[in-house]
Scaffold this motif. Sequence first.
Motif, PDB file in Angstrom:
ATOM      1  N   GLU A   3       0.826  -1.218   0.000  1.00 36.43           N
ATOM      2  CA  GLU A   3       0.000   0.000   0.000  1.00 36.43           C
ATOM      3  C   GLU A   3       0.856   1.263   0.000  1.00 36.43           C
ATOM      4  O   GLU A   3       0.555   2.236  -0.705  1.00 36.43           O
ATOM      5  CB  GLU A   3      -0.920  -0.012   1.224  1.00 36.43           C
ATOM      6  CG  GLU A   3      -1.860   1.180   1.281  1.00 36.43           C
ATOM      7  CD  GLU A   3      -2.785   1.142   2.485  1.00 36.43           C
ATOM      8  OE1 GLU A   3      -3.487   2.141   2.706  1.00 36.43           O
ATOM      9  OE2 GLU A   3      -2.779   0.115   3.192  1.00 36.43           O
ATOM     10  N   ILE A   4       1.941   1.258   0.773  1.00 41.42           N
ATOM     11  CA  ILE A   4       2.832   2.429   0.837  1.00 41.42           C
ATOM     12  C   ILE A   4       3.446   2.713  -0.532  1.00 41.42           C
ATOM     13  O   ILE A   4       3.539   3.871  -0.969  1.00 41.42           O
ATOM     14  CB  ILE A   4       3.939   2.199   1.882  1.00 41.42           C
ATOM     15  CG1 ILE A   4       3.339   2.147   3.286  1.00 41.42           C
ATOM     16  CG2 ILE A   4       5.011   3.282   1.781  1.00 41.42           C
ATOM     17  CD1 ILE A   4       4.367   1.820   4.365  1.00 41.42           C
ATOM     18  N   VAL A   5       3.844   1.655  -1.206  1.00 40.14           N
ATOM     19  CA  VAL A   5       4.471   1.805  -2.525  1.00 40.14           C
ATOM     20  C   VAL A   5       3.455   2.323  -3.532  1.00 40.14           C
ATOM     21  O   VAL A   5       3.759   3.207  -4.346  1.00 40.14           O
ATOM     22  CB  VAL A   5       5.068   0.458  -2.991  1.00 40.14           C
ATOM     23  CG1 VAL A   5       5.702   0.614  -4.368  1.00 40.14           C
ATOM     24  CG2 VAL A   5       6.086  -0.050  -1.983  1.00 40.14           C
ATOM     25  N   HIS A   6       2.240   1.789  -3.491  1.00 36.92           N
ATOM     26  CA  HIS A   6       1.188   2.236  -4.411  1.00 36.92           C
ATOM     27  C   HIS A   6       0.910   3.725  -4.229  1.00 36.92           C
ATOM     28  O   HIS A   6       0.785   4.483  -5.207  1.00 36.92           O
ATOM     29  CB  HIS A   6      -0.078   1.417  -4.182  1.00 36.92           C
ATOM     30  CG  HIS A   6      -1.158   1.682  -5.188  1.00 36.92           C
ATOM     31  ND1 HIS A   6      -2.030   2.757  -5.074  1.00 36.92           N
ATOM     32  CD2 HIS A   6      -1.485   1.052  -6.352  1.00 36.92           C
ATOM     33  CE1 HIS A   6      -2.856   2.759  -6.104  1.00 36.92           C
ATOM     34  NE2 HIS A   6      -2.557   1.736  -6.892  1.00 36.92           N
ATOM     35  N   GLU A   7       0.814   4.157  -2.980  1.00 40.61           N
ATOM     36  CA  GLU A   7       0.549   5.567  -2.712  1.00 40.61           C
ATOM     37  C   GLU A   7       1.682   6.449  -3.229  1.00 40.61           C
ATOM     38  O   GLU A   7       1.440   7.510  -3.821  1.00 40.61           O
ATOM     39  CB  GLU A   7       0.356   5.789  -1.208  1.00 40.61           C
ATOM     40  CG  GLU A   7      -0.949   5.209  -0.666  1.00 40.61           C
ATOM     41  CD  GLU A   7      -1.110   5.493   0.818  1.00 40.61           C
ATOM     42  OE1 GLU A   7      -0.212   6.146   1.404  1.00 40.61           O
ATOM     43  OE2 GLU A   7      -2.126   5.054   1.383  1.00 40.61           O
TER      44      GLU A   7
END
Length: 326
Positions: A3-7
Motif C-alpha cells: 500500500e505504501i508503494v502504491h501511494e
Amino acid sequence: MHEIVHEYLFNYNKIEKKQRKTGEFVMDLPLHSFDYDEDRMILSDHYFLKNDRIYISKHNRFAAYPEHTHRFLELNYMLKGNCTQRINGTDSVLKEGQLLLLDQGSTHSIEPLGKDDILINIIFPQTKFDIEWLSHMHAQDNQLFQFLMRTVSEKAKGEYIIFHAENNQDLQTIMIQMLNKYFTESTFGNEILRFYLPILFMELVGNTIYTLSSDTRESSANLIVIEVLKRIEKDYRDITLDSLAASLSYNTSYLSEVIKEKTGIKFTELVKEQRMKQAILLIDSTDLPISEICYAVGLQNKTHFYKQFKDYYKITPGEYRKRTKI
C-alpha cells in the motif's frame, strides 16, 4: 503491491504538481548530478551509483523530459500505461509491462506522462557499466544470454533492447517485489535486490521476446547463430562445424563466417567455452576425478584438456579443485 508503494507511485509529488500546473519540466536533480555537452545533459554515474547501491525512482509525470544520456546502464519499466521515448533519434513506444534496457551512451528524451502512466527507472551499481557486464551474472553458463549481450556491447555502444514482457506474469511479479523492497526500505533491502537482478535478467532473456535496436537488418543471421548456440549448449561433447552445417543445411564456410561476425569469436572457441564451463561446474559440484571430467566434456586427450583449462582459467584443474576445497 504494498500500500505504501502504491501511494508513493500514484500520488502526485511536489514536482508533479508543478509540472501538471505549468506543463514545464522541473529539474528534480542537484546540479552535481549531471553535466552538459553541446546542450545535451549527461547524467553522472558518481551521483546515481554512490555507495554501490541499486537506484530506483519514479519518473515524474506531466512534462517532457529533455534529451539526455548517461554513463551507466538504465532499465525503464512501464508499470502502468505507456510512454513515448525518442531513443537515438528514433521514436519508440513503451507499453504497460514492457522494459527498456539502455546501454551507456544511449541518448533519449521522454514525452509527458499522463496521470495513469507510471514509469520506473532502475540503475545498477557495477564497476563496468555496459551490457557486457550482464554476461558475468549467474546466468553466465547460458551462451544465448552471452550472445544477446555481445550483440549490443561489441557491435554498437549506445544501443538498447525492448523486452516485450507484458504477458510474462512471473516477470511482473519480480518487478513488484523489487519495488516493494526498495520503497518500503525493508531490512537488507538493497542486498535482497542484488539477488533479484540476475533472476530478473534470466527471466527476461530466457522467457521474454525482445527487440534489439541494432538487429533490424540482421534478423536472419541472428536466428542462425541462436540455433548454433543452442546446439553447442546441448551437443558440446562431440559437435563439429561440418556436422552442424549439414544439419542446418548451410555451407560450412558461410556458417563459420556468420558465427564469427555475430559473436566475435570462432566456432571452435564457442565449443571450448562451453566445455570449460561444464568442466568447472563438474569440479565444483562433484568428486569425479579430473580424468573422468576430461572425457565427460568431450576431450579424449588429458594433456589437451589441462592446457585448455589453464588457458581459459589461468589455473590447472587440480589447483582449482584444491583452492575451492579450502
